[in-house]
Scaffold this motif. Structure first.
Motif, PDB file in Angstrom:
ATOM      1  N   SER A 180       0.729  -1.051  -0.022  1.00  0.00           N
ATOM      2  CA  SER A 180       0.027  -0.007  -0.182  1.00  0.00           C
ATOM      3  C   SER A 180       1.051   0.972  -0.067  1.00  0.00           C
ATOM      4  O   SER A 180       0.531   2.196  -0.659  1.00  0.00           O
ATOM      5  CB  SER A 180      -1.079   0.069   1.188  1.00  0.00           C
ATOM      6  N   ARG A 181       1.848   1.069   0.748  1.00  0.00           N
ATOM      7  CA  ARG A 181       2.860   2.434   0.892  1.00  0.00           C
ATOM      8  C   ARG A 181       3.482   2.614  -0.525  1.00  0.00           C
ATOM      9  O   ARG A 181       3.792   3.802  -0.869  1.00  0.00           O
ATOM     10  CB  ARG A 181       3.790   2.209   1.950  1.00  0.00           C
ATOM     11  N   ALA A 182       3.826   1.287  -1.146  1.00  0.00           N
ATOM     12  CA  ALA A 182       4.499   1.456  -2.589  1.00  0.00           C
ATOM     13  C   ALA A 182       3.639   2.118  -3.344  1.00  0.00           C
ATOM     14  O   ALA A 182       4.092   2.912  -4.406  1.00  0.00           O
ATOM     15  CB  ALA A 182       4.931   0.035  -2.741  1.00  0.00           C
ATOM     16  N   PHE A 183       2.311   1.680  -3.433  1.00  0.00           N
ATOM     17  CA  PHE A 183       1.529   2.316  -4.372  1.00  0.00           C
ATOM     18  C   PHE A 183       1.209   3.755  -4.283  1.00  0.00           C
ATOM     19  O   PHE A 183       1.184   4.699  -5.079  1.00  0.00           O
ATOM     20  CB  PHE A 183       0.156   1.661  -4.239  1.00  0.00           C
ATOM     21  N   SER A 184       1.359   4.199  -2.995  1.00  0.00           N
ATOM     22  CA  SER A 184       1.314   5.692  -2.490  1.00  0.00           C
ATOM     23  C   SER A 184       2.539   6.444  -3.274  1.00  0.00           C
ATOM     24  O   SER A 184       2.441   7.529  -3.731  1.00  0.00           O
ATOM     25  CB  SER A 184       1.202   5.739  -1.244  1.00  0.00           C
ATOM     26  N   ARG A 185       3.686   5.581  -3.193  1.00  0.00           N
ATOM     27  CA  ARG A 185       4.995   6.364  -3.563  1.00  0.00           C
ATOM     28  C   ARG A 185       4.988   6.551  -5.057  1.00  0.00           C
ATOM     29  O   ARG A 185       5.471   7.487  -5.717  1.00  0.00           O
ATOM     30  CB  ARG A 185       6.140   5.716  -2.939  1.00  0.00           C
ATOM     31  N   LYS A 205       2.725   7.584  -6.855  1.00  0.00           N
ATOM     32  CA  LYS A 205       1.903   8.380  -7.356  1.00  0.00           C
ATOM     33  C   LYS A 205       3.007   9.571  -7.969  1.00  0.00           C
ATOM     34  O   LYS A 205       2.349  10.446  -8.932  1.00  0.00           O
ATOM     35  CB  LYS A 205       0.910   9.224  -6.236  1.00  0.00           C
ATOM     36  N   ALA A 206       3.970   9.672  -7.466  1.00  0.00           N
ATOM     37  CA  ALA A 206       5.063  10.695  -8.082  1.00  0.00           C
ATOM     38  C   ALA A 206       5.511  10.480  -9.255  1.00  0.00           C
ATOM     39  O   ALA A 206       6.093  11.144 -10.068  1.00  0.00           O
ATOM     40  CB  ALA A 206       6.177  10.647  -7.067  1.00  0.00           C
ATOM     41  N   LEU A 236       7.333   6.004 -15.805  1.00  0.00           N
ATOM     42  CA  LEU A 236       7.421   4.798 -14.608  1.00  0.00           C
ATOM     43  C   LEU A 236       8.898   4.007 -15.064  1.00  0.00           C
ATOM     44  O   LEU A 236       9.174   3.663 -13.967  1.00  0.00           O
ATOM     45  CB  LEU A 236       6.319   4.115 -14.939  1.00  0.00           C
ATOM     46  N   ARG A 237       9.162   3.774 -16.043  1.00  0.00           N
ATOM     47  CA  ARG A 237      10.341   2.760 -16.482  1.00  0.00           C
ATOM     48  C   ARG A 237      11.683   3.611 -15.946  1.00  0.00           C
ATOM     49  O   ARG A 237      12.546   2.840 -15.375  1.00  0.00           O
ATOM     50  CB  ARG A 237      10.393   2.536 -17.951  1.00  0.00           C
ATOM     51  N   ASP A 238      11.629   4.736 -15.888  1.00  0.00           N
ATOM     52  CA  ASP A 238      12.753   5.651 -15.443  1.00  0.00           C
ATOM     53  C   ASP A 238      12.942   5.298 -13.927  1.00  0.00           C
ATOM     54  O   ASP A 238      13.691   5.382 -13.135  1.00  0.00           O
ATOM     55  CB  ASP A 238      12.568   7.074 -15.924  1.00  0.00           C
ATOM     56  N   TYR A 239      11.600   5.515 -13.275  1.00  0.00           N
ATOM     57  CA  TYR A 239      11.537   5.329 -11.707  1.00  0.00           C
ATOM     58  C   TYR A 239      11.825   4.211 -11.600  1.00  0.00           C
ATOM     59  O   TYR A 239      12.897   3.863 -10.401  1.00  0.00           O
ATOM     60  CB  TYR A 239      10.039   5.598 -11.343  1.00  0.00           C
ATOM     61  N   SER A 265      14.307   9.146  -2.020  1.00  0.00           N
ATOM     62  CA  SER A 265      14.371  10.570  -1.862  1.00  0.00           C
ATOM     63  C   SER A 265      12.918  11.336  -2.478  1.00  0.00           C
ATOM     64  O   SER A 265      12.631  12.288  -1.980  1.00  0.00           O
ATOM     65  CB  SER A 265      15.661  11.229  -2.416  1.00  0.00           C
ATOM     66  N   LYS A 266      12.404  10.583  -3.528  1.00  0.00           N
ATOM     67  CA  LYS A 266      11.196  10.958  -4.103  1.00  0.00           C
ATOM     68  C   LYS A 266       9.948  10.671  -3.390  1.00  0.00           C
ATOM     69  O   LYS A 266       8.967  11.084  -3.656  1.00  0.00           O
ATOM     70  CB  LYS A 266      11.346  10.614  -5.632  1.00  0.00           C
ATOM     71  N   SER A 267      10.154   9.792  -2.696  1.00  0.00           N
ATOM     72  CA  SER A 267       8.928   9.253  -1.931  1.00  0.00           C
ATOM     73  C   SER A 267       8.303  10.018  -0.567  1.00  0.00           C
ATOM     74  O   SER A 267       9.359  10.931  -0.168  1.00  0.00           O
ATOM     75  CB  SER A 267       9.082   7.822  -1.267  1.00  0.00           C
TER      76      SER A 267
END
Length: 234
Positions: A193-198, A200-201, A219-222, A232-234
């Motif tokens: 669930s936390r991963a899905f939230s992260r 969003k960025a 998304l691939r870059d991420y 750091s982006k989360s």
């Protein structure tokens, strides 16, 4: 699903398409074709392996029960993927259990049928080695993900594998429940669930069993970025 359609999917599986062509029809004609409901067991851990299995449609999970009684998901297979080759050909017990996680169709090739063909044509042994290598490569990739990627990056990779397009926006349907997705990715449900939230960025929005991806390239870059940057982006 028509039987000929099932055979067409089986022919395109890694296991069958790597076989010498002259043996394919004989093998498919001696296979057992079965349908399973969601939650139905294909086989249990420690049962004697008697067949090689090819998923024709749907999803099947392989799992082990730990000494504490919890379930450890080893892998999840879908259309055209095979499993059970090594233990079936060595007449050994299954090291895992198999369960349908969605309604599915599975082709079962009895071990004696395959062994008989191998004795007549050693080229078939090369086909088995090819599929075994494929399984090993997949397990190594999973291990690499667990060691080198954050949970959110592993989820990003999972979503990218479900995409049916290469560029731009995409909407995917999660193929099975989120608890199984978490187990498949080596995570706890709350971590998923936390991963899905992260994500969003990275332009991902998840609603129930659907994920809307704003830009596949983003998304691939991420997924491929340095894990420190992802945190750091989360």
């Amino acid at each position: 699903m028509a039987h000929e359609a099932q055979k067409a999917i089986a022919r395109n599986s890694l296991l069958i398409r790597s076989l010498p062509e002259q043996h394919v029809d004989a093998l498919l004609n001696q296979a057992v074709w079965r349908s399973y409901d969601r939650g139905e067991t294909l086989f249990l851990q420690e049962e004697k392996a008697q067949a090689i299995h090819v998923v024709i449609d749907g999803w099947v999970k392989l799992f082990r029960m730990t000494p504490t009684g919890s379930e450890a998901v080893v892998s999840v297979f879908t259309r055209g993927e095979s499993f059970g080759e090594a233990v079936a050909l060595r007449n050994m017990p299954y090291p895992v259990s198999a369960e349908a996680v969605t309604p599915c169709h599975v082709m079962h090739i009895p071990s004696p049928v395959f062994v008989s063909l191998m004795r007549r044509d050693p080229e078939i042994c090369i086909s088995i080695l090819a599929t075994t290598f494929g399984h090993l490569h997949s397990l190594v990739a999973q291990l690499e993900q667990l060691k080198a990627q954050t949970g959110a990056q592993r989820v990003a990779e999972f979503l990218l594998e479900l995409c049916d397009c290469e560029h731009g926006p995409c909407e995917v349907t999660l193929p099975y429940d989120k608890m199984l997705i978490a187990g498949r990715l080596g995570m706890k449900p709350e971590s998923l669930s936390r991963a899905f939230s992260r994500l969003k960025a990275a332009g991902v929005t998840v609603q129930r069993n659907h994920a809307e991806i704003e830009d596949i390239a983003l998304l691939r870059d991420y997924a491929e970025s340095d894990p420190a940057d992802s945190w750091s982006k989360s």
